[in-house]
Design a protein around this motif. Sequence first.
Motif, PDB file in Angstrom:
ATOM      1  N   ALA A 228      11.299 -56.386  13.033  1.00 15.08           N
ATOM      2  CA  ALA A 228      10.652 -56.506  12.087  1.00 15.08           C
ATOM      3  C   ALA A 228      10.189 -56.302  10.424  1.00 15.08           C
ATOM      4  CB  ALA A 228       9.232 -56.522  12.778  1.00 15.08           C
ATOM      5  N   ALA A 229      11.247 -55.133  10.396  1.00 18.79           N
ATOM      6  CA  ALA A 229      11.658 -55.040   8.979  1.00 18.79           C
ATOM      7  C   ALA A 229      12.339 -56.164   8.331  1.00 18.79           C
ATOM      8  CB  ALA A 229      12.303 -53.464   8.631  1.00 18.79           C
ATOM      9  N   VAL A 230      12.885 -56.719   8.810  1.00 19.30           N
ATOM     10  CA  VAL A 230      13.983 -58.103   8.717  1.00 19.30           C
ATOM     11  C   VAL A 230      13.364 -58.866   8.067  1.00 19.30           C
ATOM     12  CG1 VAL A 230      16.366 -59.190   8.936  1.00 19.30           C
ATOM     13  CG2 VAL A 230      16.140 -56.287   9.860  1.00 19.30           C
ATOM     14  N   ILE A 231      12.461 -59.738   9.312  1.00 21.79           N
ATOM     15  CA  ILE A 231      11.970 -60.405   8.917  1.00 21.79           C
ATOM     16  C   ILE A 231      10.785 -60.147   8.282  1.00 21.79           C
ATOM     17  CG2 ILE A 231      10.228 -62.536  10.102  1.00 21.79           C
ATOM     18  CD1 ILE A 231      11.757 -61.189  12.796  1.00 21.79           C
ATOM     19  N   GLU A 232      10.641 -59.390   7.733  1.00 24.32           N
ATOM     20  CA  GLU A 232       9.718 -59.134   6.742  1.00 24.32           C
ATOM     21  C   GLU A 232      10.344 -59.559   5.445  1.00 24.32           C
ATOM     22  OE1 GLU A 232       6.696 -56.500   9.309  1.00 24.32           O
ATOM     23  OE2 GLU A 232       7.608 -55.280   7.879  1.00 24.32           O
ATOM     24  N   GLN A 233      10.789 -58.871   5.353  1.00 26.49           N
ATOM     25  CA  GLN A 233      11.770 -59.042   3.516  1.00 26.49           C
ATOM     26  C   GLN A 233      12.524 -60.254   3.679  1.00 26.49           C
ATOM     27  OE1 GLN A 233      15.057 -56.278   3.831  1.00 26.49           O
ATOM     28  NE2 GLN A 233      16.315 -57.227   2.146  1.00 26.49           N
ATOM     29  N   LEU A 234      12.738 -61.281   5.055  1.00 26.69           N
ATOM     30  CA  LEU A 234      13.485 -63.010   4.770  1.00 26.69           C
ATOM     31  C   LEU A 234      11.914 -63.242   4.265  1.00 26.69           C
ATOM     32  CD1 LEU A 234      15.336 -62.528   7.985  1.00 26.69           C
ATOM     33  CD2 LEU A 234      16.234 -63.145   5.120  1.00 26.69           C
ATOM     34  N   LEU A 235      10.977 -63.391   4.556  1.00 30.38           N
ATOM     35  CA  LEU A 235       9.559 -63.861   4.101  1.00 30.38           C
ATOM     36  C   LEU A 235       8.528 -63.377   2.840  1.00 30.38           C
ATOM     37  CD1 LEU A 235       8.219 -64.143   8.190  1.00 30.38           C
ATOM     38  CD2 LEU A 235       9.441 -65.445   6.668  1.00 30.38           C
TER      39      LEU A 235
ATOM     40  N   SER B 233      24.265 -60.863  10.444  1.00 27.82           N
ATOM     41  CA  SER B 233      24.028 -60.290  11.661  1.00 27.82           C
ATOM     42  C   SER B 233      23.554 -59.062  11.009  1.00 27.82           C
ATOM     43  CB  SER B 233      25.668 -59.611  11.814  1.00 27.82           C
ATOM     44  OG  SER B 233      25.569 -61.575  13.017  1.00 27.82           O
ATOM     45  N   TYR B 234      22.216 -58.208  11.576  1.00 29.93           N
ATOM     46  CA  TYR B 234      22.569 -57.124  11.956  1.00 29.93           C
ATOM     47  C   TYR B 234      22.314 -56.299  13.272  1.00 29.93           C
ATOM     48  CZ  TYR B 234      20.128 -58.232   7.641  1.00 29.93           C
ATOM     49  OH  TYR B 234      19.327 -58.406   6.196  1.00 29.93           O
ATOM     50  N   ALA B 235      23.575 -54.636  12.868  1.00 28.88           N
ATOM     51  CA  ALA B 235      22.680 -53.525  13.841  1.00 28.88           C
ATOM     52  C   ALA B 235      21.882 -53.189  14.119  1.00 28.88           C
ATOM     53  CB  ALA B 235      24.101 -52.993  13.713  1.00 28.88           C
ATOM     54  N   MET B 236      21.584 -52.917  15.132  1.00 27.06           N
ATOM     55  CA  MET B 236      20.162 -52.211  15.201  1.00 27.06           C
ATOM     56  C   MET B 236      21.000 -50.110  14.382  1.00 27.06           C
ATOM     57  SD  MET B 236      18.015 -54.412  16.421  1.00 27.06           S
ATOM     58  CE  MET B 236      16.058 -53.060  15.423  1.00 27.06           C
TER      59      MET B 236
ATOM     60  N   THR C 180      29.167 -55.253  11.958  1.00 23.54           N
ATOM     61  CA  THR C 180      28.793 -55.366  11.055  1.00 23.54           C
ATOM     62  C   THR C 180      28.679 -54.855  10.273  1.00 23.54           C
ATOM     63  OG1 THR C 180      26.798 -54.331  12.993  1.00 23.54           O
ATOM     64  CG2 THR C 180      27.041 -56.087  13.326  1.00 23.54           C
ATOM     65  N   THR C 181      28.419 -55.303   9.068  1.00 24.06           N
ATOM     66  CA  THR C 181      28.449 -54.628   7.823  1.00 24.06           C
ATOM     67  C   THR C 181      26.260 -54.314   7.563  1.00 24.06           C
ATOM     68  OG1 THR C 181      28.128 -56.944   6.501  1.00 24.06           O
ATOM     69  CG2 THR C 181      30.333 -55.218   6.661  1.00 24.06           C
ATOM     70  N   ARG C 182      24.966 -54.692   8.109  1.00 21.37           N
ATOM     71  CA  ARG C 182      24.359 -54.906   8.267  1.00 21.37           C
ATOM     72  C   ARG C 182      23.147 -54.349   8.529  1.00 21.37           C
ATOM     73  NH1 ARG C 182      25.218 -59.943   6.367  1.00 21.37           N
ATOM     74  NH2 ARG C 182      25.055 -59.992   4.289  1.00 21.37           N
ATOM     75  N   ARG C 183      22.653 -53.293   8.875  1.00 19.27           N
ATOM     76  CA  ARG C 183      21.799 -52.453   9.373  1.00 19.27           C
ATOM     77  C   ARG C 183      20.517 -52.314   9.937  1.00 19.27           C
ATOM     78  NH1 ARG C 183      26.532 -52.466  10.514  1.00 19.27           N
ATOM     79  NH2 ARG C 183      28.214 -50.007  10.151  1.00 19.27           N
ATOM     80  N   THR C 184      19.941 -52.145   9.949  1.00 15.67           N
ATOM     81  CA  THR C 184      18.705 -52.286  10.278  1.00 15.67           C
ATOM     82  C   THR C 184      18.001 -50.621  11.321  1.00 15.67           C
ATOM     83  OG1 THR C 184      16.300 -53.231  10.359  1.00 15.67           O
ATOM     84  CG2 THR C 184      17.474 -53.866  11.939  1.00 15.67           C
ATOM     85  N   ALA C 185      16.766 -50.659  10.884  1.00 16.33           N
ATOM     86  CA  ALA C 185      15.690 -49.082  12.059  1.00 16.33           C
ATOM     87  C   ALA C 185      16.038 -49.537  13.481  1.00 16.33           C
ATOM     88  CB  ALA C 185      13.916 -49.546  11.365  1.00 16.33           C
ATOM     89  N   ALA C 186      15.724 -48.565  14.648  1.00 20.53           N
ATOM     90  CA  ALA C 186      16.187 -48.618  15.408  1.00 20.53           C
ATOM     91  C   ALA C 186      15.153 -49.330  15.899  1.00 20.53           C
ATOM     92  CB  ALA C 186      15.922 -47.368  15.916  1.00 20.53           C
ATOM     93  N   ASN C 187      14.558 -49.727  17.237  1.00 27.12           N
ATOM     94  CA  ASN C 187      14.225 -50.605  17.903  1.00 27.12           C
ATOM     95  C   ASN C 187      12.771 -50.243  18.452  1.00 27.12           C
ATOM     96  OD1 ASN C 187      15.316 -48.892  19.770  1.00 27.12           O
ATOM     97  ND2 ASN C 187      14.672 -50.071  21.848  1.00 27.12           N
TER      98      ASN C 187
ATOM     99  N   VAL D 118      19.994 -66.224  11.677  1.00 24.68           N
ATOM    100  CA  VAL D 118      19.993 -64.353  11.460  1.00 24.68           C
ATOM    101  C   VAL D 118      20.364 -64.016  12.494  1.00 24.68           C
ATOM    102  CG1 VAL D 118      19.023 -62.226  10.299  1.00 24.68           C
ATOM    103  CG2 VAL D 118      19.225 -64.484   9.013  1.00 24.68           C
ATOM    104  N   ALA D 119      20.861 -62.927  13.254  1.00 22.27           N
ATOM    105  CA  ALA D 119      21.393 -62.706  15.029  1.00 22.27           C
ATOM    106  C   ALA D 119      21.021 -60.631  14.314  1.00 22.27           C
ATOM    107  CB  ALA D 119      22.187 -62.694  15.141  1.00 22.27           C
ATOM    108  N   PHE D 120      20.438 -60.220  15.115  1.00 22.61           N
ATOM    109  CA  PHE D 120      20.223 -59.306  15.939  1.00 22.61           C
ATOM    110  C   PHE D 120      21.055 -58.166  17.242  1.00 22.61           C
ATOM    111  CE2 PHE D 120      17.107 -60.431  12.991  1.00 22.61           C
ATOM    112  CZ  PHE D 120      16.409 -59.433  12.095  1.00 22.61           C
ATOM    113  N   GLY D 121      21.265 -57.361  16.942  1.00 22.25           N
ATOM    114  CA  GLY D 121      21.660 -56.855  18.419  1.00 22.25           C
ATOM    115  C   GLY D 121      22.445 -55.779  18.663  1.00 22.25           C
ATOM    116  N   ASP D 122      22.580 -54.538  19.712  1.00 20.60           N
ATOM    117  CA  ASP D 122      22.339 -53.586  20.105  1.00 20.60           C
ATOM    118  C   ASP D 122      23.819 -53.230  20.922  1.00 20.60           C
ATOM    119  OD1 ASP D 122      21.089 -54.011  22.176  1.00 20.60           O
ATOM    120  OD2 ASP D 122      20.887 -51.566  22.415  1.00 20.60           O
ATOM    121  N   MET D 123      24.235 -54.076  21.480  1.00 19.68           N
ATOM    122  CA  MET D 123      25.272 -53.173  22.441  1.00 19.68           C
ATOM    123  C   MET D 123      26.576 -54.251  22.331  1.00 19.68           C
ATOM    124  SD  MET D 123      24.221 -50.996  24.255  1.00 19.68           S
ATOM    125  CE  MET D 123      25.478 -50.893  25.828  1.00 19.68           C
ATOM    126  N   PRO D 124      28.059 -54.248  23.556  1.00 18.57           N
ATOM    127  CA  PRO D 124      28.477 -54.896  23.304  1.00 18.57           C
ATOM    128  C   PRO D 124      28.348 -56.548  23.750  1.00 18.57           C
ATOM    129  CG  PRO D 124      29.496 -52.479  24.385  1.00 18.57           C
ATOM    130  CD  PRO D 124      27.697 -52.233  23.877  1.00 18.57           C
TER     131      PRO D 124
END
Length: 290
Positions: free
Chosen positions: A279-286, A252-255, A266-273, A234-240
């Motif tokens: 953390a929100a995604v990790i909590e959901q995964l756990l 993958s999640y885009a911020m 990307t098709t998945r989103r999470t909250a801004a940095n 599972v990967a997270f990022g925000d820039m090119p």
Amino acid sequence: MGAVTSATEQPETPAPRRSAAVPRLIATDLDGTLLRDDKTVSDRTVAALAAAEEAGIEVFFVTGRPARWMDVVADHVHGHGLAICANGAVVVDLHDGGRLLEVRPLETSSALAVVHALRAAAPGTSFAVERTTGMHYEPHYPPFESDPVAMVAPAEELLSQDGHRDPVIKLLAFHDVLGPDEFLALARTAGGAHGSFTRSSPTALLEISGLGVSKASTLARCCAERGISPEEVVAFGDMPNDLEMLSWAGTSYAMANAHPEVLAATTRRTAANNDDGVAAVIEQLLRAVR
């Protein structure tokens, strides 16, 4: 990459299949992703990283930062302690003071070819040379921070082998007139045969690594050594500079604050940095594995 999900707006979304719900590795960018804008790691994020490793999920920091700028997360390293720095050019052991485990350099001849190509295609470009031991820059290049041991000279001199035995891990190119995306497209056309071009700054600052060197390619090598497939990451990022990594990872999640190209890829989103999106995604995964 599947249907759009949100770690903040749909916290109770049913867990996906086990292969996606139980990753073996989390790969996260730092600036604009894991770190807040003030360059701190929130208590919530520290707790989420620790919980992930306690659950048997490895966490890799994958960043454009050089190894010497990893102190911001060094206190929050668990488990293996590895980090991928300089957009994939360096792998370091943060448990051992940032010791270099692997270096994928930009050859001097290639760096010089890029310098010559950009001087011709984009007059006014200024350069900095990032070596494993520090950054050196041209007189008109805006340095990130004051470095009393940095050399200030034309790029051709900075790239000279005289007195330099430390490998070049990244060439940086700055333009104070062109727009960031315009400069990136122009530079790739002019010098793309000699290096891998990307950017992570909101300004027209480009980062050039050796051909084939990227966050994705080094992450893939590290995962292969551990028998971890892309589908287990599972990967997270925000820039090119995160695009290839986000495309490689199975999930993958885009911020929310991500660059438009990252949001489009990307098709998945999470909250801004600043809102602890990782953390929100990790909590959901756990929650899905309990």
